[in-house]
Design a protein around this motif. Structure first.
Motif, PDB file in Angstrom:
ATOM      1  N   ILE A 141       7.640  -9.873  -4.987  1.00 16.67           N
ATOM      2  CA  ILE A 141       8.394  -9.917  -3.734  1.00 16.67           C
ATOM      3  C   ILE A 141       8.864 -11.318  -3.377  1.00 16.67           C
ATOM      4  CG2 ILE A 141       7.306  -7.822  -2.881  1.00 16.67           C
ATOM      5  CD1 ILE A 141       5.785  -9.529  -0.894  1.00 16.67           C
ATOM      6  N   GLU A 142       8.203 -12.344  -3.868  1.00 13.67           N
ATOM      7  CA  GLU A 142       8.649 -13.712  -3.589  1.00 13.67           C
ATOM      8  C   GLU A 142       9.998 -14.009  -4.253  1.00 13.67           C
ATOM      9  OE1 GLU A 142       7.305 -15.952  -1.517  1.00 13.67           O
ATOM     10  OE2 GLU A 142       5.545 -14.746  -1.007  1.00 13.67           O
ATOM     11  N   LYS A 143      10.378 -13.227  -5.260  1.00 12.35           N
ATOM     12  CA  LYS A 143      11.656 -13.414  -5.940  1.00 12.35           C
ATOM     13  C   LYS A 143      12.778 -12.582  -5.314  1.00 12.35           C
ATOM     14  CE  LYS A 143       9.627 -14.479 -10.426  1.00 12.35           C
ATOM     15  NZ  LYS A 143       9.526 -14.051 -11.835  1.00 12.35           N
TER      16      LYS A 143
ATOM     17  N   ALA B 277       4.886 -12.685   0.707  1.00 12.37           N
ATOM     18  CA  ALA B 277       3.575 -12.052   0.538  1.00 12.37           C
ATOM     19  C   ALA B 277       2.765 -12.026   1.825  1.00 12.37           C
ATOM     20  CB  ALA B 277       2.794 -12.759  -0.566  1.00 12.37           C
ATOM     21  N   GLU B 278       2.914 -13.040   2.669  1.00  9.42           N
ATOM     22  CA  GLU B 278       2.102 -13.081   3.889  1.00  9.42           C
ATOM     23  C   GLU B 278       2.426 -11.950   4.869  1.00  9.42           C
ATOM     24  OE1 GLU B 278       5.219 -16.470   4.487  1.00  9.42           O
ATOM     25  OE2 GLU B 278       3.966 -15.763   2.846  1.00  9.42           O
TER      26      GLU B 278
ATOM     27  N   MET C 132       0.314  -8.098   5.067  1.00  9.15           N
ATOM     28  CA  MET C 132      -0.738  -7.812   6.050  1.00  9.15           C
ATOM     29  C   MET C 132      -0.161  -7.087   7.269  1.00  9.15           C
ATOM     30  SD  MET C 132      -3.882  -7.822   6.845  1.00  9.15           S
ATOM     31  CE  MET C 132      -4.569  -8.823   5.574  1.00  9.15           C
ATOM     32  N   VAL C 133       1.047  -7.428   7.667  1.00 12.15           N
ATOM     33  CA  VAL C 133       1.699  -6.749   8.797  1.00 12.15           C
ATOM     34  C   VAL C 133       1.906  -5.274   8.472  1.00 12.15           C
ATOM     35  CG1 VAL C 133       3.809  -6.636  10.197  1.00 12.15           C
ATOM     36  CG2 VAL C 133       2.818  -8.864   9.601  1.00 12.15           C
ATOM     37  N   VAL C 134       2.324  -4.999   7.232  1.00  8.32           N
ATOM     38  CA  VAL C 134       2.528  -3.612   6.800  1.00  8.32           C
ATOM     39  C   VAL C 134       1.197  -2.866   6.803  1.00  8.32           C
ATOM     40  CG1 VAL C 134       3.368  -2.112   4.956  1.00  8.32           C
ATOM     41  CG2 VAL C 134       4.527  -4.286   5.419  1.00  8.32           C
TER      42      VAL C 134
ATOM     43  N   ILE D  23      -0.894   0.845  -0.433  1.00  8.31           N
ATOM     44  CA  ILE D  23       0.284   0.068  -0.061  1.00  8.31           C
ATOM     45  C   ILE D  23       0.227  -1.310  -0.718  1.00  8.31           C
ATOM     46  CG2 ILE D  23      -0.324  -1.098   2.107  1.00  8.31           C
ATOM     47  CD1 ILE D  23       2.733   0.998   1.895  1.00  8.31           C
ATOM     48  N   SER D  24      -0.966  -1.876  -0.822  1.00  6.49           N
ATOM     49  CA  SER D  24      -1.114  -3.165  -1.509  1.00  6.49           C
ATOM     50  C   SER D  24      -0.762  -3.039  -2.985  1.00  6.49           C
ATOM     51  CB  SER D  24      -2.541  -3.689  -1.358  1.00  6.49           C
ATOM     52  OG  SER D  24      -2.815  -4.020  -0.018  1.00  6.49           O
ATOM     53  N   GLU D  25      -1.152  -1.938  -3.607  1.00  7.49           N
ATOM     54  CA  GLU D  25      -0.829  -1.713  -5.017  1.00  7.49           C
ATOM     55  C   GLU D  25       0.674  -1.581  -5.224  1.00  7.49           C
ATOM     56  OE1 GLU D  25      -2.741  -2.104  -7.595  1.00  7.49           O
ATOM     57  OE2 GLU D  25      -4.489  -2.444  -6.320  1.00  7.49           O
ATOM     58  N   VAL D  26       1.364  -0.951  -4.293  1.00  6.17           N
ATOM     59  CA  VAL D  26       2.819  -0.861  -4.391  1.00  6.17           C
ATOM     60  C   VAL D  26       3.423  -2.261  -4.401  1.00  6.17           C
ATOM     61  CG1 VAL D  26       4.935  -0.178  -3.183  1.00  6.17           C
ATOM     62  CG2 VAL D  26       3.037   1.439  -3.372  1.00  6.17           C
ATOM     63  N   PHE D  27       2.991  -3.094  -3.470  1.00  4.93           N
ATOM     64  CA  PHE D  27       3.537  -4.451  -3.410  1.00  4.93           C
ATOM     65  C   PHE D  27       3.172  -5.261  -4.645  1.00  4.93           C
ATOM     66  CE2 PHE D  27       4.166  -3.446   1.066  1.00  4.93           C
ATOM     67  CZ  PHE D  27       5.409  -4.026   1.293  1.00  4.93           C
TER      68      PHE D  27
END
Length: 118
Positions: free
Chosen positions: A52-54, A12-13, A16-18, A43-47
């Motif tokens: 993603i941690e899984k 998740a961290e 922010m780079v994206v 883009i945040s809504e997509v993530f």
């Protein structure tokens, strides 16, 4: 058309780079501040639609810079997506074209924002 590739660990961290990369590319394309903020929110809504941690593999993002649009293709190496109607409504409100494609071992999300007046 120019392509810019970004590959991030599925942590998740790194979202922010994206978002920062997207901001720079969108500014270079001539999008205004409000549109850049909309793109970052999208883009945040997509993530948010993926755990993603899984995910064990890296996430690939390709930015397509064209004279008339900015395209963002995100390859999520997972077979699971979180159904979230609000996120989908937000995406369709902020982005001109939104497409989710289920491939054999991943989801591909395609976003396209057209430039005004081109």
């Amino acid at each position: 058309m120019h392509e810019i590739m970004l590959k991030i660990p599925s942590k998740a961290e790194y979202i922010m780079v994206v978002r920062l990369t997207l901001s720079g590319i969108a500014a270079r394309c001539g999008f205004d501040f409000e549109t850049i903020e909309d793109l970052k929110m999208a883009i945040s809504e997509v993530f948010n639609l993926f755990d993603i941690e899984k995910i064990s593999d890296s996430i690939s993002i390709k930015f397509e810079v064209d004279r008339s649009f900015l395209g963002i293709n995100i390859d999520m190496p997972t077979n699971e997506i979180n159904e979230n109607e609000l996120a989908e409504v937000i995406l369709k409100t902020l982005i001109d074209d939104v497409e989710f494609e289920k491939l054999q071992d991943k989801y591909r999300v395609r976003l396209k924002k057209y430039r005004q007046g081109v």
